[in-house]
Design a protein around this motif. Structure first.
Motif, PDB file in Angstrom:
ATOM      1  N   LEU A  26       0.832  -1.211   0.000  1.00 21.70           N
ATOM      2  CA  LEU A  26       0.000   0.000   0.000  1.00 21.70           C
ATOM      3  C   LEU A  26       0.867   1.262   0.000  1.00 21.70           C
ATOM      4  CD1 LEU A  26      -2.616  -1.284   2.566  1.00 21.70           C
ATOM      5  CD2 LEU A  26      -3.125  -0.698   0.187  1.00 21.70           C
ATOM      6  N   TRP A  27       2.033   1.202   0.643  1.00 24.80           N
ATOM      7  CA  TRP A  27       2.902   2.379   0.673  1.00 24.80           C
ATOM      8  C   TRP A  27       3.365   2.746  -0.732  1.00 24.80           C
ATOM      9  CZ3 TRP A  27       7.939   3.444  -0.767  1.00 24.80           C
ATOM     10  CH2 TRP A  27       8.417   4.714  -0.383  1.00 24.80           C
ATOM     11  N   ASP A  28       3.524   1.746  -1.603  1.00 19.80           N
ATOM     12  CA  ASP A  28       3.965   2.026  -2.974  1.00 19.80           C
ATOM     13  C   ASP A  28       3.001   2.964  -3.691  1.00 19.80           C
ATOM     14  OD1 ASP A  28       6.467   0.525  -3.678  1.00 19.80           O
ATOM     15  OD2 ASP A  28       5.302  -1.138  -2.876  1.00 19.80           O
ATOM     16  N   ASN A  29       1.715   2.934  -3.342  1.00 23.56           N
ATOM     17  CA  ASN A  29       0.757   3.842  -3.976  1.00 23.56           C
ATOM     18  C   ASN A  29       1.124   5.300  -3.706  1.00 23.56           C
ATOM     19  OD1 ASN A  29      -0.677   1.608  -4.817  1.00 23.56           O
ATOM     20  ND2 ASN A  29      -2.182   1.721  -3.163  1.00 23.56           N
ATOM     21  N   LEU A  30       1.533   5.582  -2.464  1.00 14.76           N
ATOM     22  CA  LEU A  30       1.961   6.937  -2.118  1.00 14.76           C
ATOM     23  C   LEU A  30       3.254   7.292  -2.850  1.00 14.76           C
ATOM     24  CD1 LEU A  30       1.923   9.572  -0.498  1.00 14.76           C
ATOM     25  CD2 LEU A  30       2.948   8.310   1.417  1.00 14.76           C
ATOM     26  N   ALA A  31       4.187   6.359  -2.899  1.00 18.09           N
ATOM     27  CA  ALA A  31       5.475   6.624  -3.556  1.00 18.09           C
ATOM     28  C   ALA A  31       5.277   6.932  -5.050  1.00 18.09           C
ATOM     29  CB  ALA A  31       6.402   5.419  -3.382  1.00 18.09           C
ATOM     30  N   VAL A  32       4.381   6.197  -5.693  1.00 16.20           N
ATOM     31  CA  VAL A  32       4.105   6.422  -7.109  1.00 16.20           C
ATOM     32  C   VAL A  32       3.469   7.795  -7.321  1.00 16.20           C
ATOM     33  CG1 VAL A  32       2.675   5.672  -9.058  1.00 16.20           C
ATOM     34  CG2 VAL A  32       3.969   3.984  -7.740  1.00 16.20           C
ATOM     35  N   SER A  33       2.473   8.137  -6.486  1.00 18.07           N
ATOM     36  CA  SER A  33       1.815   9.445  -6.614  1.00 18.07           C
ATOM     37  C   SER A  33       2.806  10.584  -6.380  1.00 18.07           C
ATOM     38  CB  SER A  33       0.642   9.540  -5.638  1.00 18.07           C
ATOM     39  OG  SER A  33      -0.413   8.692  -6.055  1.00 18.07           O
ATOM     40  N   ALA A  34       3.737  10.378  -5.430  1.00 20.91           N
ATOM     41  CA  ALA A  34       4.727  11.424  -5.142  1.00 20.91           C
ATOM     42  C   ALA A  34       5.699  11.609  -6.298  1.00 20.91           C
ATOM     43  CB  ALA A  34       5.481  11.082  -3.857  1.00 20.91           C
ATOM     44  N   ARG A  35       6.022  10.527  -7.001  1.00 18.68           N
ATOM     45  CA  ARG A  35       6.909  10.655  -8.168  1.00 18.68           C
ATOM     46  C   ARG A  35       6.195  11.341  -9.318  1.00 18.68           C
ATOM     47  NH1 ARG A  35       8.554   5.361  -6.819  1.00 18.68           N
ATOM     48  NH2 ARG A  35       7.391   4.449  -8.561  1.00 18.68           N
ATOM     49  N   ARG A  36       4.928  11.033  -9.474  1.00 19.56           N
ATOM     50  CA  ARG A  36       4.166  11.604 -10.593  1.00 19.56           C
ATOM     51  C   ARG A  36       3.761  13.053 -10.344  1.00 19.56           C
ATOM     52  NH1 ARG A  36      -0.060   6.600 -11.747  1.00 19.56           N
ATOM     53  NH2 ARG A  36       1.257   5.422 -13.192  1.00 19.56           N
ATOM     54  N   TYR A  37       3.340  13.338  -9.117  1.00 18.94           N
ATOM     55  CA  TYR A  37       2.787  14.654  -8.795  1.00 18.94           C
ATOM     56  C   TYR A  37       3.450  15.223  -7.538  1.00 18.94           C
ATOM     57  CZ  TYR A  37      -0.878  12.860 -11.884  1.00 18.94           C
ATOM     58  OH  TYR A  37      -1.574  12.328 -12.938  1.00 18.94           O
ATOM     59  N   PRO A  38       4.751  15.457  -7.572  1.00 13.70           N
ATOM     60  CA  PRO A  38       5.458  15.847  -6.338  1.00 13.70           C
ATOM     61  C   PRO A  38       4.930  17.121  -5.690  1.00 13.70           C
ATOM     62  CG  PRO A  38       6.821  16.208  -8.291  1.00 13.70           C
ATOM     63  CD  PRO A  38       5.655  15.411  -8.728  1.00 13.70           C
ATOM     64  N   ASP A  39       4.494  18.081  -6.497  1.00 13.14           N
ATOM     65  CA  ASP A  39       4.081  19.381  -5.943  1.00 13.14           C
ATOM     66  C   ASP A  39       2.570  19.520  -5.782  1.00 13.14           C
ATOM     67  OD1 ASP A  39       6.762  20.244  -5.890  1.00 13.14           O
ATOM     68  OD2 ASP A  39       6.661  20.648  -8.040  1.00 13.14           O
ATOM     69  N   LYS A  40       1.842  18.504  -6.135  1.00 11.10           N
ATOM     70  CA  LYS A  40       0.381  18.546  -6.037  1.00 11.10           C
ATOM     71  C   LYS A  40      -0.042  18.365  -4.573  1.00 11.10           C
ATOM     72  CE  LYS A  40      -3.655  16.348  -8.135  1.00 11.10           C
ATOM     73  NZ  LYS A  40      -4.398  16.080  -6.889  1.00 11.10           N
ATOM     74  N   PRO A  41      -1.062  19.107  -4.106  1.00 10.63           N
ATOM     75  CA  PRO A  41      -1.503  18.917  -2.720  1.00 10.63           C
ATOM     76  C   PRO A  41      -2.096  17.521  -2.509  1.00 10.63           C
ATOM     77  CG  PRO A  41      -2.380  20.969  -3.632  1.00 10.63           C
ATOM     78  CD  PRO A  41      -1.807  20.189  -4.774  1.00 10.63           C
TER      79      PRO A  41
END
Length: 567
Positions: A26-41
């Motif tokens: 489940l943590w990988d979902n956050l890691a993927v979103s952070a790589r794709r949208y680092p500056d998005k709220p």
């Protein structure tokens, strides 16, 4: 034998009937979103925005800190707080540390909290400051070998500015618990840690070792007997419903979700938090319900998705300030826990073109096992079996499948169903049956299926009270009440309530020496000190004796039926 799936006629055409979830943690979902949208709220909390990069980096620092104080793979870590950015960060940090989240209702008091510490064998807890003293009290009252060893404490103001004004500002009435600075409690035989200290950790986190089959979350559910039981959910069960929920609600990275359903609860955790993080959406976080704050936040942030319980919608529509709020951005509104009144659902449709989509699920099914198709919902209906899910209606005694329209027990098979109850193999065995070569979970709820394949609740096999969506299990309340020195016997039943739907009533036999000396108000006041507020009996009736069967068991159904007739 069920050979057709009539509900497929109403299935969203854009969606498959089943999905293949990611084979990752489940943590990988956050890691993927952070790589794709680092500056998005990722999170918005009283005006302060936390980007996906900040959230992800924070989970790695906290995971490193947890590892430094001894948290290892498979260890259970208690998470106790209201909705806030720290809850989301801590939840994913525990997973990143290869450990297991034990989410606990923040309404629980020390007598109840002791059970979660003992049963989960947790040695570390992450808690908000206003609840820390109660958790420390629970731990300090246990035998030394059972106590917590580490308590990590955060204040809500670690995540927002207390002097904020304007539409994002919290209600003034919340100042006492939301912005007050609470002293750190003493933890006997253990250490207390501050949030800033933990987030400043510069060590590298441990290697990520967990995958789909490793235990991820241990939420607790009560039942017909005894104390709450832990439901073992590996990463894959929550992953399925997080992904499926994202697809079902047509979530995109542009979604803005109002996060007010409690995230310690399986619905808020999976259908709201995990689904949003998987989709790279934005969560506008509310620590608890307040109708005018919700109205302002929906308007201010142009909220597109709102998962709730029906009483929240009823309350918002009844606000004298309602005309000031702009709900036009909402694209999806739905929830469960209690039936949505037909008149309210019709008002949402007539005034905003919104079809309220009710769903159904249990802690054991990682939230939805059923949901109404957003394009074809039926009112006051559980919906149709969710993605990848098979559900049937069977006779509770013979376990034979029943025809359309007949009432029986709802059973569920699907990838979101839990592995079993923590340290309770016998209870696990009782909860499952073999049906048509598959393992089905017995929900304990009675329902029927109509000719279109939609499911409706009709009654409960399980003894449970549904108060505004809060599930109250009478056996648990009775066990706590028996600790009162004046109570000889107690039977807890449901009473009708015009706002909550149902409320808690206790039928009590006092010990002889206390009769005439203890009032109903005394009992209620004592209960408020020893159990979560939603469990506290609102009504106490004194009787000379409880009705009992020939074997000496209290005949609670007789008392329940008498109450129904009286109301």
């Amino acid at each position: 034998m069920q050979t057709t799936r009539p509900h497929y006629k109403f299935w969203p055409r854009r969606l498959p009937h089943a999905i293949t979830p990611p084979a990752t943690s489940l943590w990988d979902n956050l890691a993927v979103s952070a790589r794709r949208y680092p500056d998005k709220p990722a999170l918005i909390f009283f005006g302060r925005q936390t980007s996906y990069r900040e959230l992800c980096e924070g989970t790695e620092r906290l995971a490193a800190y947890l590892h430094s104080i001894g948290v290892r793979k498979g260890d259970r870590v208690i998470l106790l707080m209201q909705n806030c950015p720290q809850l989301v960060l801590a939840h994913f940090a525990i997973l990143r540390a290869n450990a297991v989240v034990v989410p606990i209702n923040p309404m629980n008091l020390a007598d109840e909290l002791q059970h979660y510490i003992q049963d989960s064998e947790a040695r570390t807890a992450i808690v908000s400051a206003e609840l820390a003293a109660e958790l420390a009290k629970a731990s300090n009252g246990l035998a030394p070998a059972q106590r917590l060893q580490h308590l990590l404490v955060t204040h809500y103001t670690d995540a927002f500015d207390a002097d904020i004004t304007g539409p994002d500002a919290p209600p003034a009435a919340w100042a006492g618990w939301l912005t007050a600075q609470h002293p750190l409690p003493a933890l006997e035989g253990g250490s207390v840690h501050g949030w800033a200290q933990a987030l400043a950790c510069s060590a590298a986190p441990p290697a990520l070792e967990v995958g789909p089959d490793d235990l991820a979350v241990l939420p607790y559910t009560s039942g017909t007997t005894g104390m709450p039981k832990g439901c073992m959910h590996p990463h894959r069960t929550l992953m399925h419903n997080a992904v499926a929920g994202s697809f079902w609600g047509t979530s995109t990275p542009e979604n803005i979700t109002l996060a007010v359903v409690p995230m310690f609860h399986i619905t808020g955790m999976v259908s709201m938090m995990h689904s949003s993080i998987y989709s790279s959406a934005t969560l506008v976080v509310m620590p608890r319900w307040e109708r005018d704050l919700a109205g302002r936040l929906i308007s201010r942030w142009r909220v597109t998705s709102w998962t709730n319980i029906p009483t929240m919608v009823i309350d918002l529509l009844a606000s004298p300030n309602f005309a000031q709020y702009d709900l036009s951005s909402l694209l999806y509104i739905g929830g469960g826990g209690a039936a949505m009144p037909q008149a309210v659902a019709q008002r949402l449709l007539d005034q905003y073109g919104l079809r309220y989509s009710e769903g159904y699920g249990l802690t054991e099914t990682a939230a939805p096992s059923h949901s109404n198709p957003p394009d074809h919902p039926k009112q006051q209906c559980l919906g149709i079996p969710f993605m990848s899910t098979d559900a049937r209606i069977v006779d509770p005694e013979s376990l034979q499948e029943l025809p359309v329209g007949e009432s029986g027990e709802i059973i569920v098979h699907g990838p979101q169903v839990f592995s079993g109850y923590w340290k309770q193999p016998e209870a696990t065995e009782r909860a499952f049956i073999e049906f048509e070569g598959k393992r089905f979970f017995r929900t304990g709820d009675l329902g029927r299926m109509d000719e279109d394949g939609y499911f409706f609740i009709t009654d409960r096999l399980k003894r449970m009270i549904n108060a505004s969506g809060f599930k109250v299990w009478p056996a648990e309340v009775e066990l706590l009440m028996f600790r009162h020195p004046a109570i000889a016997e107690a039977c807890v039943i449901a009473a009708r309530d015009s706002y909550r739907g149902e409320t808690v009533k206790a039928v009590v036999v006092l010990r002889q020496e206390y009769r005439g000396k203890v009032s109903a108000e005394d009992i209620i006041a004592w209960c408020r000190e020893h159990m979560a507020a939603y469990k506290v009996p609102r009504i106490v009736e004194f009787v000379d004796a409880l009705p009992k069967s020939g074997s000496g068991k209290v005949m609670w159904r007789l008392l329940q039926e008498k109450e129904r007739q009286a109301s």
